[in-house]
Scaffold this motif. Sequence first.
Motif, PDB file in Angstrom:
ATOM      1  N   UNK A  80      -7.641   1.755  16.334  1.00  0.00           N
ATOM      2  CA  UNK A  80      -7.693   0.616  15.445  1.00  0.00           C
ATOM      3  C   UNK A  80      -6.849   0.917  14.210  1.00  0.00           C
ATOM      4  N   UNK A  81      -6.029  -0.052  13.814  1.00  0.00           N
ATOM      5  CA  UNK A  81      -5.154   0.108  12.655  1.00  0.00           C
ATOM      6  C   UNK A  81      -5.735  -0.715  11.503  1.00  0.00           C
ATOM      7  N   UNK A  82      -6.069  -0.028  10.405  1.00  0.00           N
ATOM      8  CA  UNK A  82      -6.691  -0.702   9.260  1.00  0.00           C
ATOM      9  C   UNK A  82      -5.915  -0.376   7.988  1.00  0.00           C
TER      10      UNK A  82
ATOM     11  N   UNK B 277      -6.518   5.163   8.471  1.00  0.00           N
ATOM     12  CA  UNK B 277      -6.319   3.971   7.653  1.00  0.00           C
ATOM     13  C   UNK B 277      -5.135   4.196   6.717  1.00  0.00           C
ATOM     14  N   UNK B 278      -4.583   3.107   6.205  1.00  0.00           N
ATOM     15  CA  UNK B 278      -3.589   3.161   5.129  1.00  0.00           C
ATOM     16  C   UNK B 278      -4.247   2.584   3.891  1.00  0.00           C
ATOM     17  N   UNK B 279      -4.154   3.287   2.785  1.00  0.00           N
ATOM     18  CA  UNK B 279      -4.679   2.805   1.511  1.00  0.00           C
ATOM     19  C   UNK B 279      -3.499   2.263   0.715  1.00  0.00           C
ATOM     20  N   UNK B 280      -3.584   0.991   0.337  1.00  0.00           N
ATOM     21  CA  UNK B 280      -2.455   0.290  -0.275  1.00  0.00           C
ATOM     22  C   UNK B 280      -2.925  -0.404  -1.543  1.00  0.00           C
ATOM     23  N   UNK B 281      -2.228  -0.171  -2.655  1.00  0.00           N
ATOM     24  CA  UNK B 281      -2.599  -0.857  -3.875  1.00  0.00           C
ATOM     25  C   UNK B 281      -1.634  -0.614  -5.006  1.00  0.00           C
ATOM     26  N   UNK B 282      -1.871  -1.344  -6.101  1.00  0.00           N
ATOM     27  CA  UNK B 282      -1.039  -1.225  -7.303  1.00  0.00           C
ATOM     28  C   UNK B 282      -1.790  -0.540  -8.437  1.00  0.00           C
ATOM     29  N   UNK B 283      -3.012  -0.134  -8.165  1.00  0.00           N
ATOM     30  CA  UNK B 283      -3.904   0.421  -9.184  1.00  0.00           C
ATOM     31  C   UNK B 283      -4.107   1.915  -8.930  1.00  0.00           C
TER      32      UNK B 283
ATOM     33  N   UNK C  82      -6.198   6.965  -6.202  1.00  0.00           N
ATOM     34  CA  UNK C  82      -6.944   8.207  -6.426  1.00  0.00           C
ATOM     35  C   UNK C  82      -8.139   8.294  -5.479  1.00  0.00           C
ATOM     36  N   UNK C  83      -8.809   7.169  -5.255  1.00  0.00           N
ATOM     37  CA  UNK C  83      -9.925   7.153  -4.303  1.00  0.00           C
ATOM     38  C   UNK C  83      -9.420   7.454  -2.900  1.00  0.00           C
TER      39      UNK C  83
ATOM     40  N   UNK D 238      -3.695   8.269   4.017  1.00  0.00           N
ATOM     41  CA  UNK D 238      -2.302   8.058   3.594  1.00  0.00           C
ATOM     42  C   UNK D 238      -2.251   7.003   2.493  1.00  0.00           C
ATOM     43  N   UNK D 239      -1.397   7.227   1.498  1.00  0.00           N
ATOM     44  CA  UNK D 239      -1.362   6.400   0.295  1.00  0.00           C
ATOM     45  C   UNK D 239      -0.056   5.631   0.171  1.00  0.00           C
ATOM     46  N   UNK D 240      -0.187   4.343  -0.192  1.00  0.00           N
ATOM     47  CA  UNK D 240       0.981   3.488  -0.381  1.00  0.00           C
ATOM     48  C   UNK D 240       0.803   2.685  -1.669  1.00  0.00           C
ATOM     49  N   UNK D 241       1.703   2.898  -2.614  1.00  0.00           N
ATOM     50  CA  UNK D 241       1.721   2.166  -3.871  1.00  0.00           C
ATOM     51  C   UNK D 241       2.628   0.957  -3.720  1.00  0.00           C
ATOM     52  N   UNK D 242       2.147  -0.214  -4.176  1.00  0.00           N
ATOM     53  CA  UNK D 242       3.029  -1.370  -4.285  1.00  0.00           C
ATOM     54  C   UNK D 242       3.271  -1.608  -5.773  1.00  0.00           C
ATOM     55  N   UNK D 243       4.531  -1.787  -6.135  1.00  0.00           N
ATOM     56  CA  UNK D 243       4.920  -1.869  -7.546  1.00  0.00           C
ATOM     57  C   UNK D 243       4.800  -3.304  -8.058  1.00  0.00           C
TER      58      UNK D 243
END
Length: 194
Positions: free
Chosen positions: A1-3, A122-128, A133-134, A141-146
């Motif tokens: 499962x891809x989340x 899972x992929x963790x994606x956010x701008x915060x 950090x969580x 895996x971490x992904x920042x959106x600017x």
Amino acid sequence: MKIAILDRDGTINALGDEPFIASPDDWTPVPGALAAIARLNHGGWRVVIATNQPGLGRGLFDVAALNAIHGGMHRQLAAMGGRIDAVFYCPHAPDEACHCRKPATGLFEQICERYGVDAHEVCVVGSCIAHLQAGAAFGAPLHLVCTGAAAGLDPAAALPPEWPPGTRAHASLAAFAEELLAHDSALPAPPPLP
């Protein structure tokens, strides 16, 4: 499962002068964010939101208002052919020392338990920064959106040292979705079942 576990404020919806929204009238999508979620869905990804909502704990709005905000978000997304599978939120004020307020990992633990997946799935994606950090503390895996709080960052430049190591930066949620789906399509197909 891809989340994909997305933060809400600044990643999916734009923020005005306040660091939060308190009514459905305040909810405006970040340009391209809803289409990006629909693309992820069509690419086989489930999208789940993990969001701190301290306005509940501070009495600035109630659960009915939060549900109305999310109802409008779901309707706009459905009109674009997409969906958010679930919204997990922390209702506590910052001084309540709970385990679910990001950068603590409680929301991510709840999500992985519900879907029966591990952090690396899972992929963790956010701008915060608290969202990432969580995710880092959880081992995802971490992904920042600017966009949102990270709108001033250049996705092509090195991130400031306060951002978790290994974070990959993207100009927007749309850019993240495009890169993720391109990566998925480059993977070899699974062998046929016997």
